[in-house]
Design an enzyme around this catalytic site. Structure first.
Site, PDB file in Angstrom:
ATOM      1  N   CYS A  34      70.843  12.132  58.054  1.00 44.27           N
ATOM      2  CA  CYS A  34      70.298  13.187  58.767  1.00 44.27           C
ATOM      3  C   CYS A  34      70.654  13.725  59.931  1.00 44.27           C
ATOM      4  O   CYS A  34      71.985  13.649  59.546  1.00 44.27           O
ATOM      5  CB  CYS A  34      69.038  12.695  59.221  1.00 44.27           C
ATOM      6  SG  CYS A  34      68.207  11.407  57.798  1.00 44.27           S
ATOM      7  N   SER A  89      84.106   7.518  49.587  1.00 46.51           N
ATOM      8  CA  SER A  89      85.455   7.991  49.909  1.00 46.51           C
ATOM      9  C   SER A  89      86.406   6.943  50.265  1.00 46.51           C
ATOM     10  O   SER A  89      85.954   5.692  50.950  1.00 46.51           O
ATOM     11  CB  SER A  89      85.225   8.934  51.069  1.00 46.51           C
ATOM     12  OG  SER A  89      86.410   9.307  51.972  1.00 46.51           O
ATOM     13  N   GLY A  90      87.575   7.114  49.979  1.00 46.84           N
ATOM     14  CA  GLY A  90      88.642   6.263  50.367  1.00 46.84           C
ATOM     15  C   GLY A  90      89.026   6.098  52.136  1.00 46.84           C
ATOM     16  O   GLY A  90      89.991   5.521  52.378  1.00 46.84           O
ATOM     17  N   ILE A 117      89.227  16.982  43.332  1.00 47.33           N
ATOM     18  CA  ILE A 117      89.754  18.443  43.879  1.00 47.33           C
ATOM     19  C   ILE A 117      91.246  18.517  43.891  1.00 47.33           C
ATOM     20  O   ILE A 117      91.918  18.061  44.331  1.00 47.33           O
ATOM     21  CB  ILE A 117      89.293  18.690  45.363  1.00 47.33           C
ATOM     22  CG1 ILE A 117      87.863  18.221  45.470  1.00 47.33           C
ATOM     23  CG2 ILE A 117      89.416  20.011  45.907  1.00 47.33           C
ATOM     24  CD1 ILE A 117      86.827  19.037  44.859  1.00 47.33           C
ATOM     25  N   ASP A 127      65.798   2.012  55.625  1.00 47.05           N
ATOM     26  CA  ASP A 127      66.366   1.327  56.449  1.00 47.05           C
ATOM     27  C   ASP A 127      66.090   1.668  58.037  1.00 47.05           C
ATOM     28  O   ASP A 127      66.357   0.883  58.814  1.00 47.05           O
ATOM     29  CB  ASP A 127      68.122   1.565  56.413  1.00 47.05           C
ATOM     30  CG  ASP A 127      68.417   2.980  56.306  1.00 47.05           C
ATOM     31  OD1 ASP A 127      67.479   3.742  56.298  1.00 47.05           O
ATOM     32  OD2 ASP A 127      69.557   3.251  56.016  1.00 47.05           O
TER      33      ASP A 127
END
Length: 632
Positions: free
Chosen positions: A2, A387-388, A316, A127
């Site tokens: 958020c 993501s890495g 990408i 959570d």
């Protein structure tokens, strides 16, 4: 996931127009719902907003013109518990403790079970409620228990304090402005600038570090009196006397003294990464893995298969990324996973270029490809993307790390620097190299940005003479080995740069990036390993490569390290529209009397070395940043 905003006006109540405009400024972070909470004299009331869901509007009155000393604002991107039970600001049962929270807590189910065993009950499966209950049970000790990414504000009317907290490595941003009149905070600086207590002013100390490091070193920002709350930190405001205190709730662990074999380390990392991936795949919305074609993200995609056989992956593609795209495709076929390639054309890179640059709240030194990655995920309805990011810092992934041993040897000859009198570019580079007395200097040199002597020649003296050019306050332990360098990579490359840029890119399109390499347990374990296992000085990411051997195709394992970035240098040389764009903005910048115009012309007209374009792009993005935040 958020966006949060808020203020505490110390001496007078101020209009709710402030919080309404602050919340609207970060609407992109959470288009699914919004909420407010206002407090005067320990009496708090919750409100809905124009973008609240219909059920929330039926439950809470719509916020209109009201005055209050404290106000909390919230934008929701629904990821876990999509019902109104996850609405924020969330209040405790007695309505005396109120929380707004941006992020995800991956171990919230474990914490919930622990809290239930202590007698607590829950009304939602979010959570957020777990954090609120954990704070009620454990107080400030609760923050160290949270495994995830978070920026949190808690107002505790019982203890009469307001708390701001940020996760261990700063995956979620949290900015604040403190003055004699009050405290203002938010997920983005855009929100703070909408508050009547905040007036935009350039912080040249922040700009100086930005030019030297390609990012502004936290806690500084490029705005005067606006700071980034440092990772793993709490800021507490006493509601009675306005006193502010700060404390750290976590530090990087010390090295283990006991011997650990490489085989044992690989097994443990494999298990910890699996656990992290399984927890981060949890969501009530579609999840995808972004594959760049390298080891880091491809390993995540591979291991995700064990927990979600239908996982989606995408890559990408941009100019000169053919090898990475090919490897991503090979890996996807190897794993037999759904894989799509999104080609970013020259047209798309230039489209909305000004808007994308100005979305970032400081100058920077690249085209942010991750904005395109986030837009693609948004268009495909992927609200969560794994993501890495973080693997390079955690496992010694950057090519300049391999120069560390040579620098430790060469620094013994730094005494020759004062004897270099010639002013040509080569001499200046040599002088710069032999001026790296500290690990901090070596880290700065590795960022391919302006040299201190270049920044001095650029910035007009009436400004430069007021800048704190002595940056020793940013020094860390200065241990003369890889562990010393690792601290800088984690604090300034990761926290001040990469995850900050990731968040800004992703949230522009209401997408949540998650980072399996940055779980608490993985960071704690790898950070404490003996140096000879983590770093050998000849190969990047040796330990992660060993871990990945049983999962990845040979072509991916042997691929040389390459950053996930658009080839700006090539684009500048070959795209007239971009050169015109640069020229127009440089001409505008030269009229401002901030910088030496002769130096700007020299840099633009004589680009000889591979990264000379970086300095130009920093100036262009400075100009666009200035237009957006000081003129509009």
């Amino acid at each position: 996931m958020c966006g949060i905003s808020g203020y505490y006006s110390f001496h007078k109540s101020i209009s709710s127009t402030n919080i309404l405009e602050m919340n609207q400024a970060i609407r992109h972070r959470g288009p699914d719902d919004e909420g407010f909470w206002l407090c005067n004299a320990n009496q708090g009331v919750a409100f809905s907003g124009n973008d609240s869901t219909q059920k929330i509007k039926e439950q809470f009155p719509l916020l209109s013109e009201k005055n209050s000393a404290i106000a909390l604002g919230f934008r929701r991107l629904s990821i876990i518990d999509l019902s109104e039970k996850g609405h924020q600001p969330m209040l405790s049962e007695n309505e005396q403790i109120i929380i707004t929270f941006n992020g995800e807590i991956y171990n919230f189910k474990k914490l919930r079970k622990e809290l239930e065993s202590l007698g607590h009950s829950f009304h939602s499966s979010s959570d957020t409620e777990v954090i609120l209950t954990a704070y009620q049970e454990w107080g400030n000790s609760a923050f160290a228990k949270l495994d995830g990414m978070f920026a949190i504000c808690i107002v505790d009317l019982i203890s009469q304090k307001l708390i701001l907290a940020r996760d261990r490595v700063g995956m979620k941003p949290l900015f604040y402005h403190h003055s004699k009149d009050g405290l203002v905070w938010g997920s983005e600086i855009k929100a703070l600038l909408k508050n009547e207590l905040v007036k935009p002013e350039i912080n040249w100390n922040g700009v100086y570090t930005n030019f030297l490091f390609q990012t502004t070193l936290a806690p500084q920002t490029c705005f005067q009196h606006i700071f980034s709350l440092e990772p793993a930190s709490l800021m507490t405001v006493d509601l009675k006397d306005h006193k502010i205190t700060k404390e750290k709730f976590w530090e990087l662990p010390s090295l283990l003294s006991k011997d650990i074999s490489e085989e044992e380390a690989v097994r443990t990392i494999d298990a910890l990464l699996s656990e992290s991936i399984s927890e981060q795949l949890y969501a009530d919305v579609p999840v995808a893995v972004m594959m760049s074609g390298g080891i880091d993200s491809t390993l995540i995609a591979s291991k995700s298969m064990f927990f979600n056989a239908d996982i989606n992956t995408y890559t990408i593609s941009y100019p000169f990324s053919e090898e990475e795209v090919k490897n991503a495709s090979v890996a996807a076929r190897h794993f037999d996973v759904s894989h799509e390639i999104k080609k970013v054309s020259d047209e798309e890179a230039l489209e909305n270029l000004k808007e994308n640059i100005q979305h970032f709240e400081e100058p920077y030194s690249s085209f942010e490809v991750l904005i395109n990655a986030a837009k693609y995920a948004h268009d495909k309805d992927f609200k969560v993307v794994l993501s890495g990011n973080g693997a390079d810092e955690l496992f010694a992934g950057y090519s300049h790390t391999l120069k560390l041993k040579r620098w430790l040897l060469m620094r013994n000859f730094n005494f020759i620097s004062p004897f270099i009198f010639t002013k040509d570019k080569f001499s200046q580079r040599v002088k710069n190299y032999f001026s790296q007395d500290y690990m901090f200097d070596f880290f700065r040199q590795s960022q391919s940005s302006m040299m201190p002597v270049e920044a001095k020649s650029l910035i007009n003296p009436h400004i430069y003479n007021k800048i704190e050019t002595n940056l020793s306050k940013y020094h860390l332990s200065e241990t003369k080995n890889y562990s010393g360098y690792f601290e800088y990579d984690m604090k300034y490359s990761l926290s001040s740069h990469h995850v900050f840029r990731d968040d800004m890119s992703a949230m522009k399109y209401s997408v949540e990036f998650r980072y399996p390499y940055l779980s608490n347990s993985l960071i704690d374990y790898v950070s404490a390993l003996p140096e000879n296992i983590r770093f050998n000085g000849t190969q990047n990411k040796p330990l992660l490569r060993k871990t990945a051997e049983k999962y990845l195709p040979e072509s991916v394992l042997n691929m040389p390290k390459k950053g996930f970035s658009f080839p700006v240098g090539y684009f500048i040389k070959n795209e007239k529209r971009l050169r015109d764009f640069i020229t127009d903005n440089l001409e505008s910048l030269k009229k401002r009397n901030f910088f030496n115009t002769a130096v700007i012309d020299e840099w633009w007209n004589h680009q000889e070395h591979e990264y000379d374009w970086v300095k130009i792009w920093q100036l262009v993005t400075f100009e666009l940043w200035y237009q957006k935040y000081f003129e509009e």
